[in-house]
Design an enzyme around this catalytic site. Structure first.
Site, PDB file in Angstrom:
ATOM      1  N   SER A  18       0.947  -1.297  -0.140  1.00  0.00           N
ATOM      2  CA  SER A  18      -0.090   0.085  -0.021  1.00  0.00           C
ATOM      3  C   SER A  18       0.848   1.161  -0.017  1.00  0.00           C
ATOM      4  CB  SER A  18      -0.997   0.189   1.203  1.00  0.00           C
ATOM      5  OG  SER A  18      -1.610   1.035   1.277  1.00  0.00           O
ATOM      6  N   ASP A  53      -7.655  -4.032   0.072  1.00  0.00           N
ATOM      7  CA  ASP A  53      -8.416  -3.142  -0.487  1.00  0.00           C
ATOM      8  C   ASP A  53      -9.921  -2.771   0.171  1.00  0.00           C
ATOM      9  OD1 ASP A  53      -8.150  -1.992  -3.259  1.00  0.00           O
ATOM     10  OD2 ASP A  53     -10.389  -2.696  -3.571  1.00  0.00           O
ATOM     11  N   GLY A  95      -8.846   9.396   5.049  1.00  0.00           N
ATOM     12  CA  GLY A  95     -10.086   9.090   4.085  1.00  0.00           C
ATOM     13  C   GLY A  95     -11.391   9.817   4.476  1.00  0.00           C
TER      14      GLY A  95
HETATM   15  P1  ITT Z   1      -3.476   1.441  -1.760  1.00  0.00           P
HETATM   16  O1  ITT Z   1      -4.167   0.780  -2.815  1.00  0.00           O
HETATM   17  O2  ITT Z   1      -1.973   1.924  -2.159  1.00  0.00           O
HETATM   18  O3  ITT Z   1      -3.556   0.639  -0.502  1.00  0.00           O
HETATM   19  P2  ITT Z   1      -5.465   3.332  -1.990  1.00  0.00           P
HETATM   20  O4  ITT Z   1      -5.902   4.514  -1.147  1.00  0.00           O
HETATM   21  O5  ITT Z   1      -5.626   3.453  -3.284  1.00  0.00           O
HETATM   22  O6  ITT Z   1      -3.973   2.956  -1.518  1.00  0.00           O
HETATM   23  P3  ITT Z   1      -7.756   1.465  -1.919  1.00  0.00           P
HETATM   24  O7  ITT Z   1      -7.736   1.445  -3.511  1.00  0.00           O
HETATM   25  O8  ITT Z   1      -8.069   0.260  -0.982  1.00  0.00           O
HETATM   26  O9  ITT Z   1      -6.415   1.920  -1.576  1.00  0.00           O
HETATM   27  O10 ITT Z   1      -8.954   2.723  -1.615  1.00  0.00           O
HETATM   28  C1  ITT Z   1      -9.380   2.599  -0.324  1.00  0.00           C
HETATM   29  C2  ITT Z   1      -9.992   4.088  -0.135  1.00  0.00           C
HETATM   30  O11 ITT Z   1     -11.100   3.900   0.494  1.00  0.00           O
HETATM   31  C3  ITT Z   1      -9.095   4.913   0.431  1.00  0.00           C
HETATM   32  O12 ITT Z   1      -8.391   5.906  -0.457  1.00  0.00           O
HETATM   33  C4  ITT Z   1      -9.791   5.762   1.476  1.00  0.00           C
HETATM   34  O13 ITT Z   1     -10.337   6.898   0.629  1.00  0.00           O
HETATM   35  C5  ITT Z   1     -11.134   4.638   1.595  1.00  0.00           C
HETATM   36  N1  ITT Z   1     -10.886   4.230   2.803  1.00  0.00           N
HETATM   37  C6  ITT Z   1     -10.526   2.827   3.164  1.00  0.00           C
HETATM   38  N2  ITT Z   1     -10.308   2.357   4.254  1.00  0.00           N
HETATM   39  C7  ITT Z   1     -10.612   3.769   5.045  1.00  0.00           C
HETATM   40  C8  ITT Z   1     -10.880   3.862   6.350  1.00  0.00           C
HETATM   41  O14 ITT Z   1     -10.515   3.077   7.416  1.00  0.00           O
HETATM   42  N3  ITT Z   1     -11.200   5.200   6.635  1.00  0.00           N
HETATM   43  C9  ITT Z   1     -11.486   6.039   5.972  1.00  0.00           C
HETATM   44  N4  ITT Z   1     -11.398   5.983   4.414  1.00  0.00           N
HETATM   45  C10 ITT Z   1     -11.263   4.503   4.321  1.00  0.00           C
END
Ligand code: ITT
Length: 196
Positions: A10, A69, A148
């Site tokens: 990540s 994810d 997030g």
């Molecule tokens: P990686 O793929 O590099 O891990 P990413 O941010 O692109 O990073 P994802 O594709 O899994 O990861 O997208 C998840 C999104 O969902 C993340 O960017 C946040 O906006 C949201 N998200 C996931 N878990 C969260 C949490 O615990 N609290 C708040 N937002 C969250």
């Protein structure tokens, strides 16, 4: 036995912070994926994308890798942003603004966070689990913790957004913590089998 390297697949600082705390009592050297390494998320589900990321990072580094994810699915928006949660807008602030604007016409504020975790060794999937957390989308952001969408996701029973909770509370009831609770026994079995 020496600590085993475990690479978090990540580049999301918020997730990485949470994993470093979740893995504190495991015999792992928790590290993050190489800077600038990018994996295209071509899956149609959280679990497919977690597999793609875990395999890519394990192959790149030659170590065990864990991918997460995750995302937020909003009922009135037909499950959006879902697997597109990070691609929904270019920053946390803009993502929150866009979601609040899109949800404005609806009285149904129900939403669900989901997290799929996958551990891979090369091409091989060793463990995969998913966790959930149900809540509602607030009308305004509240709280300063987390990352997030945390400031606009309220867990109704607690009357707090994820961003108003401390790490331990989010770990206890959140989607990532719930997925981790399922991962833990599997991981212990895996480590025991590696010892033999
Ligand atoms: P990686 O793929 O590099 O891990 P990413 O941010 O692109 O990073 P994802 O594709 O899994 O990861 O997208 C998840 C999104 O969902 C993340 O960017 C946040 O906006 C949201 N998200 C996931 N878990 C969260 C949490 O615990 N609290 C708040 N937002 C969250």
């Amino acid at each position: 036995m020496n600590n085993l390297p475990l690479i978090i697949a990540s580049s999301n600082e918020g997730k990485i912070r949470e994993f470093k705390k979740l893995f504190y009592d495991f015999p792992f050297d928790v590290m993050t994926q190489p800077v600038g390494f990018e994996v295209e998320e071509t899956g149609n589900t959280f679990i497919e994308n977690a597999r793609i990321k875990a395999i890519a990072v394990s192959k790149e580094t030659g170590n065990l890798s864990l991918a997460d994810d995750s995302g937020l699915s909003v009922e009135a928006l037909g499950g959006a942003p879902g697997i597109y949660s990070s691609r929904y807008e270019s920053s946390d602030k803009k993502r929150i603004e866009k979601l609040l604007a899109e949800l404005k016409p609806f009285s149904n504020r129900k939403a669900k966070f989901e997290c799929s975790l996958c551990i891979a060794s090369g091409e091989k999937i060793l463990i995969e689990v998913s966790g959930f957390c149900e809540g509602v989308i607030t009308f305004l952001p509240r709280g300063r913790n987390g990352f997030g969408y945390d400031p606009i996701f309220e867990v109704l029973e607690l009357g707090e957004t994820f961003a108003e909770m401390n790490h331990d509370k989010k770990k206890d009831i959140g989607h990532r913590g719930n997925a981790f609770k399922k991962l833990k026994p599997e991981l212990k079995k895996l480590l025991a089998s590696m010892d033999n």
